[in-house]
Design a protein around this motif. Sequence first.
Motif, PDB file in Angstrom:
ATOM      1  N   UNK A 205      53.836  34.757  46.205  1.00  0.00           N
ATOM      2  CA  UNK A 205      52.540  34.740  46.888  1.00  0.00           C
ATOM      3  C   UNK A 205      51.493  35.353  45.976  1.00  0.00           C
ATOM      4  N   UNK A 206      50.255  35.137  46.300  1.00  0.00           N
ATOM      5  CA  UNK A 206      49.130  35.592  45.487  1.00  0.00           C
ATOM      6  C   UNK A 206      49.057  37.112  45.512  1.00  0.00           C
ATOM      7  N   UNK A 207      49.326  37.722  46.560  1.00  0.00           N
ATOM      8  CA  UNK A 207      49.248  39.174  46.652  1.00  0.00           C
ATOM      9  C   UNK A 207      50.261  39.829  45.703  1.00  0.00           C
ATOM     10  N   UNK A 208      51.455  39.297  45.726  1.00  0.00           N
ATOM     11  CA  UNK A 208      52.495  39.839  44.835  1.00  0.00           C
ATOM     12  C   UNK A 208      52.077  39.644  43.382  1.00  0.00           C
ATOM     13  N   UNK A 209      51.506  38.486  43.132  1.00  0.00           N
ATOM     14  CA  UNK A 209      51.064  38.185  41.776  1.00  0.00           C
ATOM     15  C   UNK A 209      49.935  39.146  41.367  1.00  0.00           C
TER      16      UNK A 209
ATOM     17  N   UNK B  11      48.153  43.764  38.271  1.00  0.00           N
ATOM     18  CA  UNK B  11      47.448  45.034  38.238  1.00  0.00           C
ATOM     19  C   UNK B  11      48.348  46.141  37.669  1.00  0.00           C
ATOM     20  N   UNK B  12      49.596  46.191  38.081  1.00  0.00           N
ATOM     21  CA  UNK B  12      50.536  47.198  37.583  1.00  0.00           C
ATOM     22  C   UNK B  12      50.778  46.993  36.081  1.00  0.00           C
ATOM     23  N   UNK B  13      50.900  45.750  35.693  1.00  0.00           N
ATOM     24  CA  UNK B  13      51.107  45.446  34.276  1.00  0.00           C
ATOM     25  C   UNK B  13      49.915  45.902  33.449  1.00  0.00           C
ATOM     26  N   UNK B  14      48.687  45.618  33.926  1.00  0.00           N
ATOM     27  CA  UNK B  14      47.502  46.006  33.183  1.00  0.00           C
ATOM     28  C   UNK B  14      47.364  47.524  33.102  1.00  0.00           C
ATOM     29  N   UNK B  15      47.701  48.230  34.156  1.00  0.00           N
ATOM     30  CA  UNK B  15      47.619  49.709  34.131  1.00  0.00           C
ATOM     31  C   UNK B  15      48.618  50.261  33.114  1.00  0.00           C
ATOM     32  N   UNK B  16      49.836  49.756  33.156  1.00  0.00           N
ATOM     33  CA  UNK B  16      50.866  50.206  32.201  1.00  0.00           C
ATOM     34  C   UNK B  16      50.442  49.824  30.783  1.00  0.00           C
ATOM     35  N   UNK B  17      49.866  48.619  30.653  1.00  0.00           N
ATOM     36  CA  UNK B  17      49.430  48.154  29.336  1.00  0.00           C
ATOM     37  C   UNK B  17      48.358  49.069  28.765  1.00  0.00           C
ATOM     38  N   UNK B  18      47.357  49.451  29.570  1.00  0.00           N
ATOM     39  CA  UNK B  18      46.274  50.309  29.086  1.00  0.00           C
ATOM     40  C   UNK B  18      46.763  51.727  28.802  1.00  0.00           C
ATOM     41  N   UNK B  19      47.671  52.222  29.609  1.00  0.00           N
ATOM     42  CA  UNK B  19      48.229  53.573  29.364  1.00  0.00           C
ATOM     43  C   UNK B  19      49.033  53.562  28.060  1.00  0.00           C
ATOM     44  N   UNK B  20      49.839  52.525  27.905  1.00  0.00           N
ATOM     45  CA  UNK B  20      50.628  52.425  26.673  1.00  0.00           C
ATOM     46  C   UNK B  20      49.716  52.257  25.458  1.00  0.00           C
TER      47      UNK B  20
END
Length: 164
Positions: free
Chosen positions: A7-11, A16-25
């Motif tokens: 579903x779109x929400x899961x996506x 969003x989680x990927x981008x947060x982890x990406x920016x922190x990394x």
Amino acid sequence: MELLLPEIGLLFWTLLAFLIVFFILKKYAWPAIVKGLNDRENSITEALATAEKVKLEMAQMKNDNEALLAKTREERGVILKEAKEIKDKIVNDAKEEAKAAAAKIMADAQSTIQQQKMAALTDLKNQIGNLVIETSEKVLRKELSNKAEQEDYIKVLASEVKLN
């Protein structure tokens, strides 16, 4: 099927989680990782440069050692040659001294032999002279009238004479 068609929400939340982890990394981990990789690359480069420098130094030391070894062999040859020359000189000097000593001994022996020979001849002459005098004296003392008797008497006296 939900996994195949999320579903779109899961996506949205996954993105969003990927981008947060990406920016922190990106802000904290990647600079440290990149710095570590760069440090590792620099240390490997320095190690290779040091290894190359050591290799050149070893080659230079090997050349120096070979030159030193060649020089040492040459010096050893010179020393051995000098030692042989000294040995030959000492042997020749000893031979010459032995020859000179032998010649002196021979000369002394010949001189002694000559002196003893002359002394023996002188002694023999003296003894012969004494015998002649004694024989003459005995002949003169005896007054013989006959010449034949005189010759017989001389023969008897000559046979009595013993040479010493």
